[in-house]
Write a protein that holds these residues in place. Structure first.
Motif, PDB file in Angstrom:
ATOM      1  N   GLU A 406       0.829  -1.199   0.000  1.00  0.00           N
ATOM      2  CA  GLU A 406       0.000   0.000   0.000  1.00  0.00           C
ATOM      3  C   GLU A 406       0.868   1.255   0.000  1.00  0.00           C
ATOM      4  O   GLU A 406       1.569   1.538   0.954  1.00  0.00           O
ATOM      5  N   TRP A 407       0.849   1.999  -1.075  1.00  0.00           N
ATOM      6  CA  TRP A 407       1.302   3.384  -1.115  1.00  0.00           C
ATOM      7  C   TRP A 407       2.729   3.618  -0.647  1.00  0.00           C
ATOM      8  O   TRP A 407       3.053   4.673  -0.121  1.00  0.00           O
ATOM      9  N   GLY A 408       3.596   2.633  -0.794  1.00  0.00           N
ATOM     10  CA  GLY A 408       5.015   2.842  -0.529  1.00  0.00           C
ATOM     11  C   GLY A 408       5.400   2.995   0.920  1.00  0.00           C
ATOM     12  O   GLY A 408       6.493   3.499   1.225  1.00  0.00           O
ATOM     13  N   HIS A 409       4.555   2.541   1.851  1.00  0.00           N
ATOM     14  CA  HIS A 409       4.860   2.729   3.279  1.00  0.00           C
ATOM     15  C   HIS A 409       6.215   2.125   3.656  1.00  0.00           C
ATOM     16  O   HIS A 409       7.007   2.743   4.376  1.00  0.00           O
ATOM     17  N   ARG A 410       6.477   0.921   3.194  1.00  0.00           N
ATOM     18  CA  ARG A 410       7.707   0.248   3.596  1.00  0.00           C
ATOM     19  C   ARG A 410       8.932   0.997   3.071  1.00  0.00           C
ATOM     20  O   ARG A 410       9.928   1.160   3.789  1.00  0.00           O
ATOM     21  N   TRP A 411       8.890   1.458   1.829  1.00  0.00           N
ATOM     22  CA  TRP A 411      10.010   2.199   1.242  1.00  0.00           C
ATOM     23  C   TRP A 411      10.304   3.440   2.061  1.00  0.00           C
ATOM     24  O   TRP A 411      11.452   3.727   2.415  1.00  0.00           O
ATOM     25  N   PHE A 412       9.265   4.188   2.405  1.00  0.00           N
ATOM     26  CA  PHE A 412       9.467   5.426   3.167  1.00  0.00           C
ATOM     27  C   PHE A 412       9.887   5.137   4.604  1.00  0.00           C
ATOM     28  O   PHE A 412      10.659   5.888   5.195  1.00  0.00           O
ATOM     29  N   ASP A 413       9.382   4.046   5.174  1.00  0.00           N
ATOM     30  CA  ASP A 413       9.779   3.695   6.544  1.00  0.00           C
ATOM     31  C   ASP A 413      11.265   3.373   6.627  1.00  0.00           C
ATOM     32  O   ASP A 413      11.963   3.806   7.562  1.00  0.00           O
ATOM     33  N   LEU A 414      11.763   2.610   5.669  1.00  0.00           N
ATOM     34  CA  LEU A 414      13.188   2.262   5.680  1.00  0.00           C
ATOM     35  C   LEU A 414      14.050   3.511   5.494  1.00  0.00           C
ATOM     36  O   LEU A 414      15.119   3.634   6.107  1.00  0.00           O
ATOM     37  N   LYS A 415      13.619   4.431   4.676  1.00  0.00           N
ATOM     38  CA  LYS A 415      14.384   5.644   4.420  1.00  0.00           C
ATOM     39  C   LYS A 415      14.387   6.571   5.636  1.00  0.00           C
ATOM     40  O   LYS A 415      15.445   7.029   6.068  1.00  0.00           O
ATOM     41  N   ARG A 416      13.218   6.824   6.183  1.00  0.00           N
ATOM     42  CA  ARG A 416      13.132   7.832   7.256  1.00  0.00           C
ATOM     43  C   ARG A 416      13.737   7.342   8.572  1.00  0.00           C
ATOM     44  O   ARG A 416      14.131   8.155   9.405  1.00  0.00           O
TER      45      ARG A 416
END
Length: 459
Positions: A406-416
């Motif tokens: 859903e909506w790139g949550h995992r990608w942004f979580d790993l980055k932030r």
């Protein structure tokens, strides 16, 4: 931005022809085509103004966000597996995106700025109008500002510093030559837009199936923005407003995504009741391979086989001796049904507040929020003796198995959380670089606008 620039050039050429034409006693005025209305006229009546804003939902939001902001970011992370061989998509899966990648240039960057251009036009026209019913004007402005904030939130997380056009087409030439604006300033504008949207939107949904943005949708997205900015006190405050509203609940996982689910805060409607997610995730037939499936890494990370999310939201199947983990959050892929494109869910608000509370060292409060999510999944509560680091790790785990696909949550979580190097570096050792956390600025845009600079690692 490129389309805006072309529109400006087109208008300029027409003006030049008219001005340079031989003098005549009278010009013939043709007016607008019968199927179109002039820009100013679009904001004279409530009905026409609503049509403009509804157009932001029905066309551009769907095409420029769902696929690009979900599938491409999903395969960039350890979230989704891409099951075809298109080299354009493989670049995202390998975190080796070239500066000429067509999806990055057209679908992600181009469509996003096209939508921003349209929202800027809507905001400008609505603001200038003196004939709209005040309550309608406020609501439409709130919806447009939310959409603009939503798109900028993705752009700043995908690319880092990005141009920040806020004016309408009359400033198209200026907009087309904007340099990159600092991420801090972009975030400030996102918060401004969402705060203003929050103040002007109604609590009650307009229409059916929660397909239009309301006050709580703006509040929910604002909670996410504050979390990403590490403003944990405000993240907790905004999430609490949604959680304590009494409007939403956590139904069982098997019905969480149907279009009348009480978990849905905002979804994008369609005519068929078949979501874009279902069309790309659902596996039909014994030999059908979906475009995208859950990565084996994420599937193996479920802590228990009795997790209702695993049993209801993942459908393993074997095709030609290979196991694929189909995503079955959405159950339908064709025909007609009762599923729309869900954008904001109530569960995320508990996860936002749990993380904010853990960061503020309110570990008992964080446990209560995680337990709400785990209870719905049929799991026992979090260990009450967890320290802050353990609680934050538990939040990351719950976000991973709750929000996948859903909506790139995992990608942004790993980055932030600065976990991308540790997680993705080990999974993709031959292609991953620390600079991969940002997508490249499309080379085609740099050629058009020499004020743009490239992200590190792509020169």
């Amino acid at each position: 931005m490129r389309k805006a620039y072309k529109n400006f050039i087109y208008k300029t050429l027409i003006l030049a022809i008219v001005v340079s034409a031989p003098s005549c006693k009278k010009f013939v005025e043709l007016g607008a085509p019968p199927t179109q209305i002039l820009f100013a006229d679009a904001f004279k009546t409530d009905a026409s103004a609503q049509s403009v804003v509804l157009g932001l939902y029905s066309n551009n939001v769907t095409t420029s966000t769902i696929g690009n902001f979900t599938f491409l970011t999903g395969i960039s992370a350890d979230d989704l597996q891409y099951n075809s061989t298109d080299p354009i998509f493989q670049e995202f899966a390998n975190n080796a995106i070239t500066t000429t990648n067509a999806s990055n240039a057209n679908s992600v960057w181009g469509n996003s700025y096209s939508l921003i251009k349209n929202t800027n036009n809507a905001i400008s026209g609505l603001t200038a109008s003196t004939t709209l019913t005040p309550s309608v004007k406020d609501q439409l402005l709130g919806e447009a500002k939310f959409i603009r904030a939503f798109v900028y939130l993705y752009l700043v997380n995908l690319f880092g510093d990005v141009p920040l056009p806020l004016k309408d087409d009359y400033s198209a030439f200026e907009n087309a030559a904007l340099p990159r604006t600092s991420s801090a300033q972009v975030y400030a504008q996102i918060i401004k837009d969402l705060t203003e949207a929050q103040a002007s939107l109604p609590v009650a949904y307009v229409g059916t199936f929660r397909g239009r943005i309301n006050k709580y949708a703006a509040t929910a997205l604002l909670a996410r923005v504050y979390l990403y900015q590490k403003d944990y006190a405000n993240a907790e405050l905004q999430a609490t407003q949604v959680i304590s509203s009494g409007v939403y609940s956590l139904p069982t996982p098997d019905v969480a995504f149907v279009n009348n689910s009480n978990e849905i805060i905002w979804q994008i409607g369609n005519l068929t009741g078949i979501s874009l997610f279902g069309g790309n995730y659902v596996t039909v037939g014994a030999t059908t391979i979906p475009a995208f499936s859950l990565s084996e890494t994420t599937y193996r990370s479920f802590e228990s086989v009795v997790d209702l999310r695993r049993t209801n939201w993942v459908a393993p199947k074997t095709v030609s001796g290979k196991v694929l983990y189909g995503i079955s959050k959405f159950k339908l892929s064709s025909g007609t049904g009762n599923e729309y494109n869900v954008v904001l869910r109530f569960a995320e608000q508990y996860l936002i507040r749990a993380e904010a509370r853990a960061q503020l060292n309110n570990l008992s409060g964080a446990k209560l929020d995680l337990d709400a999510i785990r209870t719905r999944a049929g799991l026992p509560g979090i260990n009450a003796t967890f320290n802050q680091a353990q609680m934050l790790a538990a939040v990351e785990q719950e976000r991973k198995v709750e929000l996948f696909g859903e909506w790139g949550h995992r990608w942004f979580d790993l980055k932030r959380t600065t976990r991308a190097d540790a997680v993705l570096g080990s999974l993709k050792p031959t292609t991953w670089k620390s600079t991969s956390v940002l997508y490249p600025i499309p080379q085609s845009q740099i050629l058009i606008n020499n004020a743009l600079t490239q992200n590190p690692g792509y020169n």
